[in-house]
Design a protein around this motif. Sequence first.
Motif, PDB file in Angstrom:
ATOM      1  N   ARG A   1      -6.873   6.315  -6.817  1.00 21.21           N
ATOM      2  CA  ARG A   1      -6.401   5.765  -5.551  1.00 21.21           C
ATOM      3  C   ARG A   1      -7.557   5.390  -4.637  1.00 21.21           C
ATOM      4  O   ARG A   1      -7.541   4.350  -3.980  1.00 21.21           O
ATOM      5  CB  ARG A   1      -5.499   6.787  -4.845  1.00 21.21           C
ATOM      6  CG  ARG A   1      -4.205   7.078  -5.584  1.00 21.21           C
ATOM      7  CD  ARG A   1      -3.428   5.814  -5.845  1.00 21.21           C
ATOM      8  NE  ARG A   1      -2.205   6.067  -6.591  1.00 21.21           N
ATOM      9  CZ  ARG A   1      -1.394   5.116  -7.032  1.00 21.21           C
ATOM     10  NH1 ARG A   1      -1.692   3.858  -6.829  1.00 21.21           N
ATOM     11  NH2 ARG A   1      -0.298   5.416  -7.700  1.00 21.21           N
ATOM     12  N   GLN A   2      -8.587   6.234  -4.567  1.00 23.42           N
ATOM     13  CA  GLN A   2      -9.720   5.961  -3.694  1.00 23.42           C
ATOM     14  C   GLN A   2     -10.451   4.687  -4.117  1.00 23.42           C
ATOM     15  O   GLN A   2     -10.775   3.834  -3.276  1.00 23.42           O
ATOM     16  CB  GLN A   2     -10.687   7.145  -3.707  1.00 23.42           C
ATOM     17  CG  GLN A   2     -11.917   6.930  -2.824  1.00 23.42           C
ATOM     18  CD  GLN A   2     -12.948   8.027  -2.993  1.00 23.42           C
ATOM     19  OE1 GLN A   2     -12.714   9.001  -3.707  1.00 23.42           O
ATOM     20  NE2 GLN A   2     -14.082   7.878  -2.353  1.00 23.42           N
TER      21      GLN A   2
ATOM     22  N   LEU B   1      -4.967   7.656   3.296  1.00 22.49           N
ATOM     23  CA  LEU B   1      -4.897   8.291   1.982  1.00 22.49           C
ATOM     24  C   LEU B   1      -5.157   9.786   2.106  1.00 22.49           C
ATOM     25  O   LEU B   1      -4.428  10.607   1.538  1.00 22.49           O
ATOM     26  CB  LEU B   1      -5.914   7.650   1.037  1.00 22.49           C
ATOM     27  CG  LEU B   1      -5.958   8.210  -0.385  1.00 22.49           C
ATOM     28  CD1 LEU B   1      -4.631   7.970  -1.097  1.00 22.49           C
ATOM     29  CD2 LEU B   1      -7.101   7.594  -1.187  1.00 22.49           C
TER      30      LEU B   1
ATOM     31  N   THR C   1       1.115   9.385  -3.750  1.00 23.16           N
ATOM     32  CA  THR C   1       0.113  10.385  -3.392  1.00 23.16           C
ATOM     33  C   THR C   1       0.739  11.517  -2.589  1.00 23.16           C
ATOM     34  O   THR C   1       0.481  12.702  -2.832  1.00 23.16           O
ATOM     35  CB  THR C   1      -1.028   9.737  -2.586  1.00 23.16           C
ATOM     36  OG1 THR C   1      -1.682   8.764  -3.400  1.00 23.16           O
ATOM     37  CG2 THR C   1      -2.049  10.775  -2.149  1.00 23.16           C
TER      38      THR C   1
ATOM     39  N   VAL D   1       0.341   3.292  -3.325  1.00 24.00           N
ATOM     40  CA  VAL D   1      -0.715   4.266  -3.072  1.00 24.00           C
ATOM     41  C   VAL D   1      -0.200   5.477  -2.303  1.00 24.00           C
ATOM     42  O   VAL D   1      -0.266   6.616  -2.781  1.00 24.00           O
ATOM     43  CB  VAL D   1      -1.895   3.621  -2.304  1.00 24.00           C
ATOM     44  CG1 VAL D   1      -2.985   4.652  -2.031  1.00 24.00           C
ATOM     45  CG2 VAL D   1      -2.469   2.444  -3.086  1.00 24.00           C
ATOM     46  N   TYR D   2       0.315   5.245  -1.108  1.00 21.26           N
ATOM     47  CA  TYR D   2       0.582   6.354  -0.193  1.00 21.26           C
ATOM     48  C   TYR D   2       1.785   7.203  -0.601  1.00 21.26           C
ATOM     49  O   TYR D   2       1.724   8.438  -0.547  1.00 21.26           O
ATOM     50  CB  TYR D   2       0.763   5.841   1.233  1.00 21.26           C
ATOM     51  CG  TYR D   2      -0.445   5.117   1.772  1.00 21.26           C
ATOM     52  CD1 TYR D   2      -1.720   5.668   1.630  1.00 21.26           C
ATOM     53  CD2 TYR D   2      -0.332   3.899   2.421  1.00 21.26           C
ATOM     54  CE1 TYR D   2      -2.840   5.008   2.111  1.00 21.26           C
ATOM     55  CE2 TYR D   2      -1.444   3.228   2.912  1.00 21.26           C
ATOM     56  CZ  TYR D   2      -2.690   3.791   2.758  1.00 21.26           C
ATOM     57  OH  TYR D   2      -3.799   3.147   3.231  1.00 21.26           O
TER      58      TYR D   2
ATOM     59  N   GLN E   1       0.831  -1.200   0.000  1.00 24.78           N
ATOM     60  CA  GLN E   1       0.000   0.000   0.000  1.00 24.78           C
ATOM     61  C   GLN E   1       0.870   1.257   0.000  1.00 24.78           C
ATOM     62  O   GLN E   1       0.566   2.235  -0.684  1.00 24.78           O
ATOM     63  CB  GLN E   1      -0.913   0.008   1.226  1.00 24.78           C
ATOM     64  CG  GLN E   1      -2.069  -0.969   1.145  1.00 24.78           C
ATOM     65  CD  GLN E   1      -2.978  -0.866   2.351  1.00 24.78           C
ATOM     66  OE1 GLN E   1      -2.581  -0.395   3.408  1.00 24.78           O
ATOM     67  NE2 GLN E   1      -4.211  -1.332   2.198  1.00 24.78           N
TER      68      GLN E   1
ATOM     69  N   LEU F   1      -8.264   1.510  -3.258  1.00 24.61           N
ATOM     70  CA  LEU F   1      -8.250   1.141  -1.839  1.00 24.61           C
ATOM     71  C   LEU F   1      -9.606   0.619  -1.383  1.00 24.61           C
ATOM     72  O   LEU F   1      -9.683  -0.299  -0.561  1.00 24.61           O
ATOM     73  CB  LEU F   1      -7.844   2.348  -0.987  1.00 24.61           C
ATOM     74  CG  LEU F   1      -6.347   2.636  -0.872  1.00 24.61           C
ATOM     75  CD1 LEU F   1      -6.116   3.859   0.016  1.00 24.61           C
ATOM     76  CD2 LEU F   1      -5.586   1.440  -0.303  1.00 24.61           C
TER      77      LEU F   1
END
Length: 427
Positions: free
Chosen positions: A123-124, A143, A23, A19-20, A15, A127
């Motif tokens: 991304r939303q 996030l 971002t 993702v993180y 993740q 997840l």
Amino acid sequence: MTSENTQKPLTFGKQLASVYLPTMIYEIGIGAVTPVIPLTALHLHANAAIAAFIVALLGIGQVVGDIPAGHLATRLGDRKAMLYGAAVTIVLLIMCAFAPNWEIFALGIFVLGMVNALFVLARQAYLTEVTPPMKRSLALSMLGGMTRIGSLIGPFFGGAVMSIFAMNVAGKAQDWLPGAFWTAVVLTIVTWIVVFAVPEIATPKTEAQVKAAQVSSGFILRKNAKMFMTLGLAIVLVGAVRQTSNTALPLWSAHIGLSASVTSYVYGLSGLLDALLFYPAGRMMDRFGRLWVAIPSMVILGGSILLIPFTHGVWSIAIVSLAMGLGNSIGAGMIMTISADMAPSDYRAQFLATCRMFGDTGSAAGPLLVAAGAEVGFLAGGIWLLGAFGLLAAVILGTTLEKYSIHANQRTRLAHGLTKRGRPIEK
């Protein structure tokens, strides 16, 4: 309501990488740019009302881009959407840095908002798909927290670059406003490299699955009309209130005579607490339900906005900005989580895109209200109205969320056959 996820949850390491981290880097660049958007507009000979309108164009661009972003995220996949979006963002930031007038600058900000919608939604949706509901708040709050960390660090980066490369104009040092945009260019290039280096880890979708997941926004609005007329209004109000710091703080700082670099630092303070409490807030929503965070967040944020016009110097506005950061921080990821709770698994990305359209509509409307107040010579009036919106959002969330989210609180979980923590009851 969405069904329980059966996909194996990702490890935190995956993740973080997929993702993180990208971002956060991307949002640091956006955070460097955001507080100087109205200041750059003023530098390009726009008046205060037009400057506030240009800030609103960032939100308007996101509104326009939300629905197409839902289709692109479904068709391209998360990684490709991010790569294409980063490349376009770099071009737009350079365009803004070299803008010869406020008209060209406004166009660049508008399209930048459209591209930003693609980043956030991809991304939303991802997840939401891979995270079990009982851990969803923490994942989405993190996030949201990455965005807030970017909002915290970005203005200090931008402020430092503007101060270091300050120019002498008529014997007086003047901050180099394009420095914030060049800071964002470098960080967006780093974002592109990070995304490119991390392979796509989502399960590939077949052409039939992609086609089945694409439904019209009209269908979604008709099917969920009652929800969007009530809870949707709260989402609009939350978007408007959260956008206030992007417009009201810089314009009020300029109104009381603070420099561009000091304004960036004050704006950064708003992100200080904003970036610290997203983890416990996410844990609280997962454990006790969404209302335990949603109502306090809007009461604190709305109340602190009401105090902005009473500030007259750097210390008073800094204190208010910290209070705003506190209210925004405990609400990190709450709208994304609430939207995810209600999102049907069949067309999740499109449903989330529609919810984001409501929130981004509020984000666009908030600066317009501030602009209207500035145009009639009553900047404080627009700010006070947005503060009242925060309190109204708290009332609507408190009276309607239980109807639409199983995870509104522990009582709704028990009523739907779950434990107080949101887990299925073992038979």
